[in-house]
Write a protein that holds these residues in place. Sequence first.
Motif, mmCIF file in Angstrom:
data_model
loop_
_atom_site.group_PDB
_atom_site.id
_atom_site.type_symbol
_atom_site.label_atom_id
_atom_site.label_comp_id
_atom_site.label_asym_id
_atom_site.label_seq_id
_atom_site.Cartn_x
_atom_site.Cartn_y
_atom_site.Cartn_z
ATOM 1 N N ARG A 274 106.590 75.327 115.853
ATOM 2 C CA ARG A 274 105.623 76.340 115.413
ATOM 3 C C ARG A 274 105.424 76.275 113.899
ATOM 4 O O ARG A 274 104.287 76.306 113.414
ATOM 5 N N VAL A 275 106.500 76.150 113.156
ATOM 6 C CA VAL A 275 106.400 76.158 111.688
ATOM 7 C C VAL A 275 105.721 74.897 111.173
ATOM 8 O O VAL A 275 104.946 74.939 110.213
ATOM 9 N N PHE A 276 105.962 73.749 111.825
ATOM 10 C CA PHE A 276 105.434 72.487 111.310
ATOM 11 C C PHE A 276 104.179 72.014 112.052
ATOM 12 O O PHE A 276 103.801 70.848 111.964
ATOM 13 N N ALA A 277 103.517 72.909 112.737
ATOM 14 C CA ALA A 277 102.258 72.552 113.389
ATOM 15 C C ALA A 277 101.173 72.311 112.343
ATOM 16 O O ALA A 277 101.081 73.021 111.346
ATOM 17 N N GLY A 278 100.364 71.284 112.566
ATOM 18 C CA GLY A 278 99.214 71.033 111.710
ATOM 19 C C GLY A 278 99.490 70.319 110.413
ATOM 20 O O GLY A 278 98.647 70.321 109.513
ATOM 21 N N ALA B 20 111.128 75.125 103.985
ATOM 22 C CA ALA B 20 111.029 73.662 103.968
ATOM 23 C C ALA B 20 109.579 73.219 104.126
ATOM 24 O O ALA B 20 109.150 72.248 103.484
ATOM 25 N N ARG B 21 108.813 73.896 104.965
ATOM 26 C CA ARG B 21 107.401 73.540 105.156
ATOM 27 C C ARG B 21 106.630 73.679 103.838
ATOM 28 O O ARG B 21 105.824 72.805 103.477
ATOM 29 N N LYS B 22 106.855 74.786 103.123
ATOM 30 C CA LYS B 22 106.166 74.977 101.843
ATOM 31 C C LYS B 22 106.549 73.896 100.845
ATOM 32 O O LYS B 22 105.698 73.390 100.095
ATOM 33 N N ALA B 23 107.825 73.522 100.834
ATOM 34 C CA ALA B 23 108.278 72.488 99.907
ATOM 35 C C ALA B 23 107.638 71.144 100.233
ATOM 36 O O ALA B 23 107.158 70.429 99.343
ATOM 37 N N MET B 24 107.599 70.781 101.507
ATOM 38 C CA MET B 24 107.024 69.495 101.895
ATOM 39 C C MET B 24 105.516 69.464 101.682
ATOM 40 O O MET B 24 104.965 68.441 101.244
ATOM 41 N N VAL C 294 95.551 67.065 113.112
ATOM 42 C CA VAL C 294 96.735 66.753 113.901
ATOM 43 C C VAL C 294 97.635 65.845 113.072
ATOM 44 O O VAL C 294 97.181 65.113 112.198
ATOM 45 N N GLN C 295 98.940 65.894 113.313
ATOM 46 C CA GLN C 295 99.879 65.057 112.571
ATOM 47 C C GLN C 295 99.471 63.595 112.637
ATOM 48 O O GLN C 295 99.051 63.096 113.676
ATOM 49 N N SER C 296 99.595 62.955 111.492
ATOM 50 C CA SER C 296 99.401 61.512 111.461
ATOM 51 C C SER C 296 100.725 60.870 111.110
ATOM 52 O O SER C 296 101.651 61.516 110.701
#
Length: 652
Positions: free
Chosen positions: A529-533, A602-606, A620-622
């Motif tokens: 959920r957190v790392f979607a998109g 971690a999502r904000k940092a990345m 979508v993730q590449s």
Amino acid sequence: MSSLNDSERELHQFRNRIAALVIFILVCFFFLLLRFIWVQIVRHSNYVAQAEENRISIVPTMPSRGIIMDRNGVILANNYSAYTLEITPAKIGAKLEDVIEELSQIIEITPRDRKRFKKRMEETKRFESIVLKAKLTDEEVARFSVQRYRFPGVEVQARMFRQYPLGDVASHVIGYIGRMSQKDLDNLPEEEETNYQGTTHYGKEGLEKSYERVLHGSTGYEEMEVAASGRAVRTLSTHPTVPGNNLVLSIDIELQKVVENAFGNRRGALIAMDPSTGEVLAYVSKPTFDPNLFVDGIDQQNWDELNNSINKPLINRPIRGAYPPGSTYKPFMALAALELGYRKPTDAISDPGYFDYGNHRFRDDKKGGHGIVDMYKSIVQSCDTYYYVLAAQMGVDTMHDFMKQFGFGELTGIDLAHERKGILPSTEWKRNAYKNPNQKKWYAGETISLGIGQGYNTFTPLQLAYATALLANNGSAARPHLVKDIEDGMSHERRPVTTETVKLNLKQENIDVIKRAMVGVMKEGTGARVFAGTGYTAGGKTGTAQVITIGKNEKYNAAALAEHKRDHALFTAFAPVDNPKIVIALIVENGGFGASAAAPIARKAMDYFFYGKKSAPEAVQSGNDDAYPEDPDDSQPVLLPPDSDEDSNDEG
């Protein structure tokens, strides 16, 4: 006739006395001559030197301390010039207290100024100049200058002061300087003592401490001719100072700010690093503090607030905080099982929601269990029972020997002082750790909780980040370091700082299995959920670690517990998966579930690392998904029965 004899006798006595006197005088002159030869010839050079010392005073001049900047040139620590009011006690004719009282009529001298001066008097020699009041205003300098003739031995001097322009940002990395103490002097190498003559400040914490010799520079001096009164007459010669070298950090201060803001008022730590170079990109310890408070001596009120705070802002959590790793430990357990032959990727267990060992039941976080669980599912869904069984089969010493190579329970060697080793338990460790014979023995039931990163396991966030870097980068990673380059203070030429690269002897196919599962965590598991998109392919693992033990018949209820007794939230991540450029490990103390409390940070940092201030694309993730092909459809899991005391509250 007798009168004549008496006269002759008296004359003879007189002559004898004269002769004796002459001999005595000659002897005295002889000794004077010897003394003259001794003084003027034999000891000539020594007495000339003493005479010159009485006439010439050596005055040290302080070098400019090197500045500290981030990887993009943003200044994190610099110097500025300000005036100080200083007293040389040996040159004061009147009573010192009276002089200070008269000075207070011209310039405000606070009780704190007086207290500091008294303390400095005890630490320095009477002929050295001691600061009474620092950072005078232009008006105060002007007022004293008019009255200066009244105060022999009192001078206004221009000195350099340390400043941390970003305040509490990255304070645990930079550290601070403070007044040089006798302990600091005693710890100096003998060859450095001369270079620190007249030095008033010294690196106390952080990089200011670790790189003190690099930042300090070389002390210069002036040879001054002085009158008998001690007044300087003229300068005879000058030996210039050499400014300290500058530090260019690997830290990106903007990324640092993003992470610190993401933590808000919560406690915790985060390490972001490049596994290939070992460069630390962000080093966060929350809460922070303002290092400017320490430069000229922290006042009692601020010290009490920092030292007695329940949030412990002075603790450097990435290297001093030791925490159970929780489920972030499971990928390493799975890799150990593959490397040591305890499991194949398709081997599976049936999880009823608990694992019975002896007279104790170790519960899974999911009531009713996860069903049939193979290695991929055990990581993606964070199945505790899978790792209870695995830990029982492997044993504590086997786990210890495998995990040690990843740096668990070992110093990473980062360029900061006071790094903590943490605890990677073993039977030998327990024998040495306890005095009571009953406590020295390792009990088989103690092994079970180790499999899910609980029990005696306690590691620093830096160790967790380094271990994750080794895993993400296919068994190879450089040791972490904070200083990227050392820049010459005069020529500005830069010398890069490099560290040892560690290469583990691991099978790539086994690493691929674990990394594929960690990608699954981000796509369909606890981090999905957190790392979607995201526009990058990331691998990761959430974790939740117990702070207190829950009884057999109790259920964990965070709302019913005091905040500092709630579970810690952990998260590890790396991206891009096929060629990692950033690895992150973080903990939010008492934050609860890793997926909800730690993963968003971690999502904000990345996102900032890959896109800067731009928002992450909604696409979508590449990424190179082909690097981790799906498990073959016709590959059926092989069921393994449990081998056969501590309840688990580890959500994963």
